[in-house]
Each structure stands twice: as structure tokens, then as C-alpha cells.
Design a protein around this motif. Structure first.
Motif, PDB file in Angstrom:
ATOM      1  N   MET A  32       0.853  -1.171   0.000  1.00  0.00           N
ATOM      2  CA  MET A  32       0.000   0.000   0.000  1.00  0.00           C
ATOM      3  C   MET A  32       0.901   1.237   0.000  1.00  0.00           C
ATOM      4  O   MET A  32       1.453   1.594   1.018  1.00  0.00           O
ATOM      5  N   LYS A  33       0.967   1.835  -1.176  1.00  0.00           N
ATOM      6  CA  LYS A  33       1.905   2.929  -1.380  1.00  0.00           C
ATOM      7  C   LYS A  33       1.280   4.307  -1.184  1.00  0.00           C
ATOM      8  O   LYS A  33       1.905   5.205  -0.629  1.00  0.00           O
ATOM      9  N   TYR A  34       0.064   4.503  -1.668  1.00  0.00           N
ATOM     10  CA  TYR A  34      -0.531   5.840  -1.675  1.00  0.00           C
ATOM     11  C   TYR A  34      -1.729   5.991  -0.745  1.00  0.00           C
ATOM     12  O   TYR A  34      -2.109   7.107  -0.406  1.00  0.00           O
ATOM     13  N   PHE A  35      -2.368   4.903  -0.389  1.00  0.00           N
ATOM     14  CA  PHE A  35      -3.607   4.956   0.397  1.00  0.00           C
ATOM     15  C   PHE A  35      -3.463   4.121   1.662  1.00  0.00           C
ATOM     16  O   PHE A  35      -2.693   3.179   1.707  1.00  0.00           O
ATOM     17  N   THR A  36      -4.241   4.487   2.691  1.00  0.00           N
ATOM     18  CA  THR A  36      -4.225   3.751   3.951  1.00  0.00           C
ATOM     19  C   THR A  36      -5.630   3.259   4.292  1.00  0.00           C
ATOM     20  O   THR A  36      -6.622   3.794   3.791  1.00  0.00           O
ATOM     21  N   ILE A  37      -5.678   2.269   5.158  1.00  0.00           N
ATOM     22  CA  ILE A  37      -6.966   1.770   5.648  1.00  0.00           C
ATOM     23  C   ILE A  37      -7.707   2.891   6.371  1.00  0.00           C
ATOM     24  O   ILE A  37      -8.910   3.086   6.173  1.00  0.00           O
ATOM     25  N   ASP A  38      -7.004   3.649   7.204  1.00  0.00           N
ATOM     26  CA  ASP A  38      -7.638   4.757   7.934  1.00  0.00           C
ATOM     27  C   ASP A  38      -8.279   5.753   6.978  1.00  0.00           C
ATOM     28  O   ASP A  38      -9.382   6.237   7.221  1.00  0.00           O
ATOM     29  N   GLU A  39      -7.599   6.050   5.885  1.00  0.00           N
ATOM     30  CA  GLU A  39      -8.130   6.992   4.900  1.00  0.00           C
ATOM     31  C   GLU A  39      -9.417   6.462   4.275  1.00  0.00           C
ATOM     32  O   GLU A  39     -10.363   7.213   4.041  1.00  0.00           O
ATOM     33  N   LEU A  40      -9.460   5.166   4.023  1.00  0.00           N
ATOM     34  CA  LEU A  40     -10.644   4.577   3.400  1.00  0.00           C
ATOM     35  C   LEU A  40     -11.779   4.334   4.398  1.00  0.00           C
ATOM     36  O   LEU A  40     -12.884   3.997   3.987  1.00  0.00           O
ATOM     37  N   CYS A  41     -11.516   4.529   5.675  1.00  0.00           N
ATOM     38  CA  CYS A  41     -12.562   4.375   6.691  1.00  0.00           C
ATOM     39  C   CYS A  41     -13.011   5.713   7.275  1.00  0.00           C
ATOM     40  O   CYS A  41     -14.000   5.773   7.993  1.00  0.00           O
ATOM     41  N   HIS A  42     -12.287   6.769   6.953  1.00  0.00           N
ATOM     42  CA  HIS A  42     -12.638   8.081   7.488  1.00  0.00           C
ATOM     43  C   HIS A  42     -13.953   8.582   6.883  1.00  0.00           C
ATOM     44  O   HIS A  42     -14.203   8.434   5.696  1.00  0.00           O
ATOM     45  N   SER A  43     -14.770   9.169   7.730  1.00  0.00           N
ATOM     46  CA  SER A  43     -16.021   9.773   7.274  1.00  0.00           C
ATOM     47  C   SER A  43     -16.327  10.995   8.123  1.00  0.00           C
ATOM     48  O   SER A  43     -16.483  10.883   9.345  1.00  0.00           O
ATOM     49  N   ASP A  44     -16.401  12.151   7.477  1.00  0.00           N
ATOM     50  CA  ASP A  44     -16.789  13.369   8.199  1.00  0.00           C
ATOM     51  C   ASP A  44     -18.187  13.212   8.788  1.00  0.00           C
ATOM     52  O   ASP A  44     -18.453  13.662   9.895  1.00  0.00           O
ATOM     53  N   THR A  45     -19.080  12.564   8.048  1.00  0.00           N
ATOM     54  CA  THR A  45     -20.454  12.355   8.532  1.00  0.00           C
ATOM     55  C   THR A  45     -20.454  11.489   9.785  1.00  0.00           C
ATOM     56  O   THR A  45     -21.128  11.803  10.771  1.00  0.00           O
ATOM     57  N   ALA A  46     -19.692  10.394   9.758  1.00  0.00           N
ATOM     58  CA  ALA A  46     -19.621   9.512  10.930  1.00  0.00           C
ATOM     59  C   ALA A  46     -19.047  10.254  12.135  1.00  0.00           C
ATOM     60  O   ALA A  46     -19.548  10.115  13.259  1.00  0.00           O
TER      61      ALA A  46
ATOM     62  N   SER B 238     -13.524  -7.022   6.056  1.00  0.00           N
ATOM     63  CA  SER B 238     -13.584  -5.741   5.347  1.00  0.00           C
ATOM     64  C   SER B 238     -12.195  -5.121   5.214  1.00  0.00           C
ATOM     65  O   SER B 238     -11.876  -4.522   4.188  1.00  0.00           O
ATOM     66  N   VAL B 239     -11.362  -5.270   6.237  1.00  0.00           N
ATOM     67  CA  VAL B 239      -9.984  -4.773   6.153  1.00  0.00           C
ATOM     68  C   VAL B 239      -9.236  -5.495   5.032  1.00  0.00           C
ATOM     69  O   VAL B 239      -8.546  -4.863   4.229  1.00  0.00           O
ATOM     70  N   ARG B 240      -9.391  -6.812   4.938  1.00  0.00           N
ATOM     71  CA  ARG B 240      -8.749  -7.566   3.852  1.00  0.00           C
ATOM     72  C   ARG B 240      -9.247  -7.075   2.490  1.00  0.00           C
ATOM     73  O   ARG B 240      -8.470  -6.935   1.541  1.00  0.00           O
ATOM     74  N   ASN B 241     -10.532  -6.805   2.396  1.00  0.00           N
ATOM     75  CA  ASN B 241     -11.095  -6.287   1.142  1.00  0.00           C
ATOM     76  C   ASN B 241     -10.542  -4.901   0.813  1.00  0.00           C
ATOM     77  O   ASN B 241     -10.248  -4.612  -0.358  1.00  0.00           O
ATOM     78  N   LEU B 242     -10.398  -4.054   1.820  1.00  0.00           N
ATOM     79  CA  LEU B 242      -9.830  -2.722   1.600  1.00  0.00           C
ATOM     80  C   LEU B 242      -8.389  -2.807   1.109  1.00  0.00           C
ATOM     81  O   LEU B 242      -7.988  -2.075   0.195  1.00  0.00           O
ATOM     82  N   VAL B 243      -7.619  -3.709   1.697  1.00  0.00           N
ATOM     83  CA  VAL B 243      -6.238  -3.910   1.258  1.00  0.00           C
ATOM     84  C   VAL B 243      -6.223  -4.336  -0.211  1.00  0.00           C
ATOM     85  O   VAL B 243      -5.443  -3.810  -1.015  1.00  0.00           O
ATOM     86  N   SER B 244      -7.104  -5.251  -0.590  1.00  0.00           N
ATOM     87  CA  SER B 244      -7.178  -5.701  -1.988  1.00  0.00           C
ATOM     88  C   SER B 244      -7.589  -4.556  -2.918  1.00  0.00           C
ATOM     89  O   SER B 244      -7.042  -4.420  -4.016  1.00  0.00           O
ATOM     90  N   LEU B 245      -8.544  -3.742  -2.486  1.00  0.00           N
ATOM     91  CA  LEU B 245      -8.975  -2.593  -3.276  1.00  0.00           C
ATOM     92  C   LEU B 245      -7.813  -1.622  -3.494  1.00  0.00           C
ATOM     93  O   LEU B 245      -7.581  -1.149  -4.607  1.00  0.00           O
TER      94      LEU B 245
END
Length: 136
Positions: A1-15, A28-35
Motif C-alpha cells: 500500500m503505497k498511496y492509500f491507507t486503511i484509515d483513509e478509506l474508513c474516514h467519514s466526516d459524517t460519521a 472488510s480490512v482484507r477487502n480494503l487492502v485488496s482494493l
């Protein structure tokens, strides 16, 4: 994972604003890593400029609040809504994915026929349909 992080893909201003939990389970974490490894990082590498994730993983509560589909791939860490912050560049992202990307679903989101407001892309570790949709 070079450019994106799991935290970035889970962040939500609304949440954050509504105090809604938005923590993915291990699948879901495994799926995010694959994405990230199969779609987002290669896209960013080819594009050569930053890409912003507007929405990645969504808990059921968050998905309901934002009006997401009950079967949304966001619920499983398989999807991201992305933008280059310029609609013309969003079109480039869409076209790059369409012609060279490995994806399950690619959606032109809003914006009309020339440029999308953002791009939805998903990836499945099982099988990818390469389905392309336009929601103008």
C-alpha cells in the motif's frame, strides 16, 4: 500500500460529526487492502497526481444515513468513491479505469455527460464483473 491507507478509506466526516462508529471487521480490512493494492494504488501511480477518497468503507449505520444501497459494496470494504478534485481529471480517472483497470463495478457519478462529479470503483477478491454504469 503505497498511496492509500486503511484509515483513509474508513474516514467519514459524517460519521465523526454524528458520532457513528465506522470500524471495519477483519474481512472488510482484507477487502480494503485488496482494493488499494489492485485498483487505487495502480491508478494513482498511472495518474501521477493525488486522488481523494470521498467515501470508502461504511458501517451499516453510516450507509443508511448517507442513503447508500442496502447491498452497497462500501459495506464490505470493496468500494471507494474517488475524485481528483477537478471534474476533467475525474473523467480521466474514469477512462483510465475503464480501459486499463481491474474492477468489479465502475460508476460515473452525477455531473452530466461530459465530466463526472466523482467516480465509484469497486473490486472483488472473488470475481470482477467489469460492470460500467452511468448515473448522470
Amino acid at each position: 500500500m503505497k498511496y492509500f491507507t486503511i484509515d483513509e478509506l474508513c474516514h467519514s466526516d459524517t460519521a465523526t460529526r454524528l458520532n457513528i462508529p465506522n470500524s471495519p471487521d477483519s474481512e472488510s480490512v482484507r477487502n480494503l487492502v485488496s482494493l488499494i493494492e489492485n485498483v487505487l494504488d495502480p491508478l494513482r501511480e498511472s495518474f501521477g497526481k493525488p486522488i481523494i477518497v470521498n467515501s470508502g468503507y461504511r458501517s451499516r449505520s453510516l450507509n443508511t444515513i448517507v442513503g447508500g444501497s442496502a447491498s452497497s459494496q462500501h459495506l464490505f470494504g470493496q468500494a471507494a468513491d474517488i475524485t481528483a478534485q477537478d471534474k476533467r481529471d475525474n473523467r480521466i480517472l474514469f477512462d483510465m479505469l475503464k480501459h486499463h483497470g481491474n474492477f468489479d463495478q465502475l460508476i460515473w457519478e452525477k455531473g452530466g455527460s461530459l465530466y463526472p462529479d466523482w467516480v465509484h470503483v469497486s473490486y472483488s477478491t472473488i470475481s470482477n464483473r467489469r460492470q460500467i454504469l452511468f448515473f448522470k
